[in-house]
Design a protein around this motif. Structure first.
Motif, PDB file in Angstrom:
ATOM      1  N   VAL A   7       0.841  -1.206   0.000  1.00 57.97           N
ATOM      2  CA  VAL A   7       0.000   0.000   0.000  1.00 57.97           C
ATOM      3  C   VAL A   7       0.877   1.257   0.000  1.00 57.97           C
ATOM      4  O   VAL A   7       0.606   2.227  -0.716  1.00 57.97           O
ATOM      5  N   ASN A   8       1.942   1.233   0.775  1.00 56.86           N
ATOM      6  CA  ASN A   8       2.860   2.381   0.781  1.00 56.86           C
ATOM      7  C   ASN A   8       3.463   2.605  -0.615  1.00 56.86           C
ATOM      8  O   ASN A   8       3.601   3.740  -1.072  1.00 56.86           O
ATOM      9  N   GLY A  15       3.559  14.799   8.390  1.00 57.01           N
ATOM     10  CA  GLY A  15       3.684  13.395   8.778  1.00 57.01           C
ATOM     11  C   GLY A  15       2.483  12.550   8.383  1.00 57.01           C
ATOM     12  O   GLY A  15       2.547  11.328   8.386  1.00 57.01           O
ATOM     13  N   GLU A  16       1.392  13.217   8.023  1.00 61.43           N
ATOM     14  CA  GLU A  16       0.208  12.461   7.622  1.00 61.43           C
ATOM     15  C   GLU A  16       0.472  11.771   6.282  1.00 61.43           C
ATOM     16  O   GLU A  16       1.188  12.315   5.431  1.00 61.43           O
ATOM     17  N   LYS A  17      -0.119  10.601   6.106  1.00 58.30           N
ATOM     18  CA  LYS A  17       0.116   9.884   4.855  1.00 58.30           C
ATOM     19  C   LYS A  17      -0.711  10.454   3.719  1.00 58.30           C
ATOM     20  O   LYS A  17      -1.866  10.822   3.911  1.00 58.30           O
ATOM     21  N   LYS A  62      -4.866   5.598   9.365  1.00 57.22           N
ATOM     22  CA  LYS A  62      -4.422   5.625   7.962  1.00 57.22           C
ATOM     23  C   LYS A  62      -3.034   6.241   7.809  1.00 57.22           C
ATOM     24  O   LYS A  62      -2.382   6.048   6.787  1.00 57.22           O
ATOM     25  N   SER A  63      -2.598   6.986   8.805  1.00 59.44           N
ATOM     26  CA  SER A  63      -1.281   7.612   8.700  1.00 59.44           C
ATOM     27  C   SER A  63      -0.179   6.788   9.357  1.00 59.44           C
ATOM     28  O   SER A  63       0.963   7.218   9.409  1.00 59.44           O
ATOM     29  N   PHE A  80      -5.628  -3.434   7.109  1.00 62.23           N
ATOM     30  CA  PHE A  80      -6.564  -2.982   6.079  1.00 62.23           C
ATOM     31  C   PHE A  80      -7.885  -3.741   6.174  1.00 62.23           C
ATOM     32  O   PHE A  80      -8.817  -3.468   5.454  1.00 62.23           O
ATOM     33  N   ARG A 139       4.538  10.607   2.639  1.00 58.98           N
ATOM     34  CA  ARG A 139       3.927  11.438   3.688  1.00 58.98           C
ATOM     35  C   ARG A 139       3.966  12.919   3.328  1.00 58.98           C
ATOM     36  O   ARG A 139       4.848  13.368   2.628  1.00 58.98           O
TER      37      ARG A 139
END
Lengths: 386, 154
Positions: A283-284, A319-321, B119-120, B126, A315
């Motif tokens: 996912v990243n 820092g939030e994705k 989510k972060s 998931f 990010r």
């Protein structure tokens, strides 16, 4: 006049095993030139009723008395919602039965309207496909045996939200399929992705869409494995993979595959993740890496639109994705010979590249900016010179 | 001929033993090492949560529908102690209602990640997962409709 030139027509660059035959790759190198872009010419707001959804993952465009309709498969109410693209026409619903012989499963994989009295439904592991009429009554059901040339059973599926659709021709259907194999194993990627199925004979008459070498090695791509299938007006089929910047052109009854190469799209070459990676790692990678999505042909303007997501940091500065929609999305424009002719930067925070289609009026892209719950909103895009 | 039958019989026995072993391995709780322990702790800090129990369930309500439904049902029936962390942005009203009913259960600590901060963080969650944080090295299992009762029911 063409701005982009075919720089080189090559060469037998290699051959790959495709079922029992050897498939030869011929390569065409395309070069870029800026010429056209898109303009957002109109916002179309369609009033929907409480039975309709604002967003469909499986849909089809049809004409009813020469009026264009979007027919969406509603997985919540298990119905087909007929939504007019022009104001003034009425919304209609065909609600299927919950059980019994007329039942349709919400988890359906493929549904296609040949006409309103000939609606075909296909479910991956079901033994038969069904034909229903405009009242949702079963007219007929047929045995379904989809085996590739090696005799392996293949299951039809359509990752429509990734732009992957089957193609229904007069006598045969071209179906995206998957084998009953572990998707993480290399063996999965040794099967062709598309089966040409004759529903009358109930047999596969041909197959194509071999995975490129990059998918067969040590790297893994999860959903970025699913290719798009685009029929051309010349009768060939274009197959595009999210991780491969090139376009594979198949001509049925021919052993030669043309590989259209685009040097400028090198940045979209995707390396995937390690085959042992877990879902988090994938996912990243999905968020941060570049990949392609659908390739759509626009018969009214004789151009192709290819959607691509650019690379981005995983990010934000706080820092939030990020999500995949925080990235820059491009719509690349190709002429009828697949020569690049410009690009358009899509505001993917506003427009959703997962719900797009072409009509006489232009390229429709779902618009997230709804003011009310009873609205379905699209941006309509037109070709324009720079 | 005798030899043939005995060899068939012995291979049948081997298969039976193998099947038995397989069944044992299927029914036993098999948790894998959880490599995202540090991220998980940072996540707890971000949502200002302190755990009451050693078994933690991360439950994204907007994920795999069948898995979420089964886990919610099993939690309703269970008397075991769990810390349950709800997250998710677009949740179906039906699931939210089922989730709300769990608030009344004294054996559960319910934590709500209101802003979907999960989510972060790299949590590899998931779909619903169960975490065992009793040891220094955390372990986890993904919860499916098939294995959820095994992990959650008493």
């Amino acid at each position: 006049m063409r701005n982009s030139l075919i720089a080189a027509i090559l060469v037998l660059s290699g051959c790959t095993q495709n079922a029992e035959n050897v498939t030869f790759h011929e390569e065409l190198v395309h070069q870029f030139g800026e010429q056209k872009t898109l303009i957002h010419s109109e916002t179309r707001t369609i009033l929907i009723d409480s039975l309709s959804l604002p967003f469909y993952d499986y849909f089809q465009l049809i004409n009813r008395d020469e009026s264009p309709y979007l027919v969406g498969f509603n997985r919540q109410s298990v119905s087909l919602d007929f939504i007019p693209l022009r104001q003034g026409d009425a919304i209609d619903h065909l609600v299927f039965a919950d059980d019994g012989p007329n039942a349709v499963d919400a988890d359906l994989d493929i549904i296609h309207l040949f006409s309103e009295d000939s609606i075909v439904t296909i479910q991956d592991r079901a033994l038969r496909f069904k034909v229903l009429n405009r009242e949702g009554k079963l007219i007929n059901s047929y045995r379904k045996t989809i085996r590739d040339f090696k005799g392996v059973e293949m299951y039809p599926v359509s990752y429509s939200y990734l732009g992957q659709w089957p193609v229904f021709l007069d006598s045969v259907w071209v179906l995206p399929v998957y084998p009953d194999l572990n998707v993480k194993k290399k063996l999965y990627y040794e099967r062709n992705k598309f089966m040409i199925y004759d529903p009358v004979k109930d047999e596969v008459v041909d197959e194509f869409g071999a995975y490129p070498q990059m998918y067969r090695g040590d790297n893994y791509f999860d959903v970025l494995r699913e290719p798009n299938l685009t029929p051309t007006p010349q009768g060939t089929f274009l197959v595009t993979f999210p991780a491969d910047p090139g376009i594979y052109e198949y001509q049925l009854d021919s052993d030669t595959v043309i590989y259209h190469r685009y040097e400028e799209w090198g940045r979209f070459f995707n390396e995937g993740v390690d085959r042992d990676a877990d879902l988090q790692q994938f996912v990243n990678h999905y968020i941060s890496s570049a990949w392609f999505q659908q390739l759509i042909y626009d018969p009214f303007r004789e151009v192709y639109y290819r959607f691509g997501k650019e690379q981005q940091d995983l990010r934000k500065s706080d820092g939030e994705k990020n999500t995949a929609f925080d990235a820059e999305w491009k719509i690349f424009l190709l002429d009828k010979d697949l020569n690049p002719m410009g690009a358009y930067s899509l505001d993917s925070k506003r427009f959703n590249p997962l719900f797009t289609f072409v009509s006489k009026e232009g390229l429709f892209i779902y618009d997230n900016q709804r003011e009310h719950d009873d609205e379905m909103v699209f941006g309509i895009f037109q070709l324009s010179d720079y | 001929m005798t030899m043939k039958w005995s060899s068939v019989f012995s291979s049948f026995r081997i298969i039976k033993v193998a099947l038995l072993l397989l069944l044992v391995s299927c029914t036993g709780s098999k948790m894998e090492p959880y490599v995202y322990g540090q991220e998980f702790e940072a996540y707890l800090e971000a949502i200002d949560a302190k755990l009451d129990f050693e078994k933690v369930i991360l439950l994204p309500l907007d994920s795999c529908g069948l898995c979420v439904e089964q886990v919610l049902e099993d939690l309703q029936k269970s008397n075991q102690g769990f810390s349950v962390i709800f997250s998710g942005e677009k949740n179906s009203p039906d699931r939210v209602e089922k989730a709300k009913k769990l608030f009344q259960k004294e054996n559960l600590q319910i934590i709500i990640d209101e802003n979907s901060k999960s989510k972060s963080f790299d949590l590899n969650a998931f779909s619903p997962i169960i975490l065992d944080v009793s040891k220094k090295e955390y372990s986890y299992a993904s919860l499916s409709p098939q294995n959820s009762p095994e992990y959650i029911l008493d």
